[in-house]
Design a protein around this motif. Sequence first.
Motif, PDB file in Angstrom:
ATOM      1  N   THR A 355     -51.616  42.611   4.735  1.00 17.41           N
ATOM      2  CA  THR A 355     -51.178  43.798   4.936  1.00 17.41           C
ATOM      3  C   THR A 355     -50.965  44.461   3.460  1.00 17.41           C
ATOM      4  O   THR A 355     -51.558  43.945   2.517  1.00 17.41           O
ATOM      5  CB  THR A 355     -49.520  43.596   5.380  1.00 17.41           C
ATOM      6  N   HIS A 356     -50.067  45.368   3.263  1.00 19.97           N
ATOM      7  CA  HIS A 356     -49.758  46.144   1.868  1.00 19.97           C
ATOM      8  C   HIS A 356     -49.506  44.974   0.862  1.00 19.97           C
ATOM      9  O   HIS A 356     -49.577  45.232  -0.146  1.00 19.97           O
ATOM     10  CB  HIS A 356     -48.554  47.118   2.001  1.00 19.97           C
ATOM     11  N   ALA A 357     -49.185  43.766   1.334  1.00 24.88           N
ATOM     12  CA  ALA A 357     -48.762  42.777   0.455  1.00 24.88           C
ATOM     13  C   ALA A 357     -49.851  42.535  -0.447  1.00 24.88           C
ATOM     14  O   ALA A 357     -49.712  42.257  -1.709  1.00 24.88           O
ATOM     15  CB  ALA A 357     -48.544  41.515   1.059  1.00 24.88           C
ATOM     16  N   VAL A 358     -51.186  42.706  -0.084  1.00 25.32           N
ATOM     17  CA  VAL A 358     -52.326  42.512  -1.160  1.00 25.32           C
ATOM     18  C   VAL A 358     -52.220  43.459  -2.334  1.00 25.32           C
ATOM     19  O   VAL A 358     -52.891  43.159  -3.280  1.00 25.32           O
ATOM     20  CB  VAL A 358     -53.686  42.623  -0.326  1.00 25.32           C
ATOM     21  N   GLN A 383     -52.266  54.040  -1.846  1.00 26.92           N
ATOM     22  CA  GLN A 383     -52.586  52.825  -1.593  1.00 26.92           C
ATOM     23  C   GLN A 383     -53.973  52.357  -1.592  1.00 26.92           C
ATOM     24  O   GLN A 383     -54.248  51.370  -2.120  1.00 26.92           O
ATOM     25  CB  GLN A 383     -51.686  52.417  -0.322  1.00 26.92           C
ATOM     26  N   ARG A 384     -54.939  53.400  -1.106  1.00 25.80           N
ATOM     27  CA  ARG A 384     -56.312  52.893  -1.238  1.00 25.80           C
ATOM     28  C   ARG A 384     -56.463  52.828  -2.652  1.00 25.80           C
ATOM     29  O   ARG A 384     -57.295  51.761  -3.131  1.00 25.80           O
ATOM     30  CB  ARG A 384     -56.852  53.968  -0.590  1.00 25.80           C
ATOM     31  N   ILE A 659     -47.266  57.805  -0.367  1.00 27.53           N
ATOM     32  CA  ILE A 659     -46.974  58.699   0.700  1.00 27.53           C
ATOM     33  C   ILE A 659     -47.210  58.042   2.171  1.00 27.53           C
ATOM     34  O   ILE A 659     -47.402  58.661   3.095  1.00 27.53           O
ATOM     35  CB  ILE A 659     -47.508  60.115   0.868  1.00 27.53           C
ATOM     36  N   GLY A 660     -47.844  56.884   2.128  1.00 21.44           N
ATOM     37  CA  GLY A 660     -48.261  56.148   3.103  1.00 21.44           C
ATOM     38  C   GLY A 660     -46.978  55.324   3.780  1.00 21.44           C
ATOM     39  O   GLY A 660     -46.125  55.485   3.483  1.00 21.44           O
ATOM     40  N   ASN A 661     -47.370  54.559   4.815  1.00 27.18           N
ATOM     41  CA  ASN A 661     -46.262  53.937   5.446  1.00 27.18           C
ATOM     42  C   ASN A 661     -45.520  52.724   4.754  1.00 27.18           C
ATOM     43  O   ASN A 661     -46.444  52.389   4.018  1.00 27.18           O
ATOM     44  CB  ASN A 661     -46.654  53.694   7.068  1.00 27.18           C
ATOM     45  N   LYS A 662     -44.568  52.628   4.948  1.00 23.27           N
ATOM     46  CA  LYS A 662     -43.790  51.348   4.250  1.00 23.27           C
ATOM     47  C   LYS A 662     -44.066  49.847   4.998  1.00 23.27           C
ATOM     48  O   LYS A 662     -44.096  50.160   5.995  1.00 23.27           O
ATOM     49  CB  LYS A 662     -42.417  51.735   4.093  1.00 23.27           C
TER      50      LYS A 662
END
Length: 662
Positions: A355-358, A383-384, A659-662
Amino acid sequence: MEIETLGIPKNKVTQFQKKGLFTVEDLARFFPRKYYDFRKITPISQVKDKEVVAIVGTLEEVIVSNKLVRAKVRDNSGKNLYVLWFGNPYLAKKLKTKETYIFCGKIRIDTEYNTRQMASPMFFGTDIKAYQRIIPVYSKIQGMSTDYLMDSIRSALAVADKSDYVEPLLLNKFNIPKNAVALRAMHEPKDEKELQIAQRRFVFDDLFLFGMQLANQQQGVVSRSPFVMPTCNTIKRFMDNLPFDLTDGQRQALRSIYLKMRKGERVNALVQGDVGSGKTIVAFILMLISAENGFQSVLMAPTTVLAKQHYLELIEKTKDMGYKVGFLSGDMKAKEKKEIIKGIESGEIQLVVGTHAVIQKDVAFQNLALTIVDEEHRFGVVQRNELNEKAKHGVHQVTMSATPIPRTLAMSVYGDSVDVLTITTMPKGRKPVQTIQIRNEDKAYEAMYRQIKQGRQCYVVCPLIEDSESEALADVDSVEATFDKMKKFYNKYPEVNIAMISGKMKQSEITEEIAKFSQNKYDIIISTTIIEVGVNVPNATVILIKNAERFGLAQLHQLRGRVGRGSHQSYCVLLSEEKENPKLKAMCDTTDGFKIAEKDLELRGTGDFIGTKQSGNNKYVMLMLSNPNFFEKVKEEVNRIYTEPNRLARYTFLNEKNIGNK
Ligand code: ADP
Ligand code: MG
């Protein structure tokens, strides 16, 4: 400024924090989900079923029985209506007979008894005139009353930082109000016009922020890549283990991406294909090619459930190939995480899924050459970029999305060099999902049983109850209530196993339950939209969506994509009492994701996009699509700013904003 500075007690501060609101400014920007216009009073004689109206009438009697408060109201039209509250007996003390009140809420007409009802209305006794205005409706904050929330927002508006980051020049040019003015109007609009102007300001903010981030992303983009991948023998080995052939669409996408990798041209590709078109396999094969050529790759997904599913599938499909797969998510134990991070850093792990963890700071790669973002629209630009920054310049970037966008727009979002690869072919043997709308829940349960008897499985999706309690609608079932209902119904078929995913469960329990469902240990799983993206259980053939009218069209289509993933005929059952709902009609009329996306845009208004925090790029893309001229103008301005260093300095902080999701 922290919310505490408003003198709000600790337990309330915690409730705000759970909603992602930490500062006074956050609170001032916690915009209403919608508005009701109570400037007009409707005579009781004219109210219609399901309408949200304001009435002014005198209380004739108040009856309290058990947990139900029921009061009879009569107005000048000579008709009467019952207002009801459940589970709130203390309310009776506030209501006095013979007094006049304004009640605002949703009407239900019971045709059997010919009575008019209004459940859980907002109501005000003194100074009725003051409440005859446009009333904001906020998303629910667990444990907090609407009054408390509105008071807190009012205090926040009074003290919030009102400085404006936008140059006065731009306010004029774009004809938008100052931040402070717009903020107030969003919460307390005098009329539609004021509200529209305020919304325009926040549309500007969003488009400008997005435009700046896109421009920033374009800086330093290169067309060559140091990650050259001369061989692709893996594909054959991998395909030998697959029970199916690739579709033409999958082949073409792979081919055009691989041709670039082989030559050392940098890949920047958007793979778009409707739900169920088989994008995951494309991602896996690209990751394997990277590994074969000695590089690392990473696949990032928006939810833990989806990331975990990809991880398990990748392990299963590559088990004899000798590569090491690592998984990272936010909710892992610190020790496990550390171990994986070590493996990524040393290069021992070649294939990373998470997930975003990476993208966290402490994750460093040995030689990352390929980033793949699944369901990319759920993430933000920042994030990207953060993911790509984990690699050297020239990292290959592939994004995958089920929400199609036109090429010109894709170029705005991913840069001029983006290759838009559209998978239009569905895997062989798929039958289009049959979609129907019905009102009778028991009938749906009976039909589900027929599928279960044949060995199939079913999803049941309930809406998240999002509205503030002033609008608490007695006709929406929670996951728990649905579970009880279904248990009772299936009493006569004791072999049916039902599971549910409730909001109170931990992430690990949720993943566990979904895993069990995919191993066919349950026949039915009930949840909110947690299964919306990506979840893949080909044996599931029914998805029942309760209160379907409450979901967005794109969301309904995503949910429908959970079924029809195998060779069995599948069904999407929309449960709703609304007869002429255009979203539901569109769902019944077509299964084509492109047509759905067009319709979605047509049906939405600008206000829909403002203040929705967690939808990632999707929101911005939709905003751009629905305001094309405005966005063009913003883009021109952004380009100008990039040529004027003084001005640019003022705005660079925007490029850090996530601005992405948390
Ligand atoms: P999505 O594009 O929505 O991400 P998935 O990648 O999850 O779709 O694929 C949906 C299902 O189709 C999976 O069960 C997958 O194994 C299967 N699948 C993928 N490609 C093919 C194919 N070429 N032939 C048959 N089944 C396929
Ligand atoms: Mg997918």
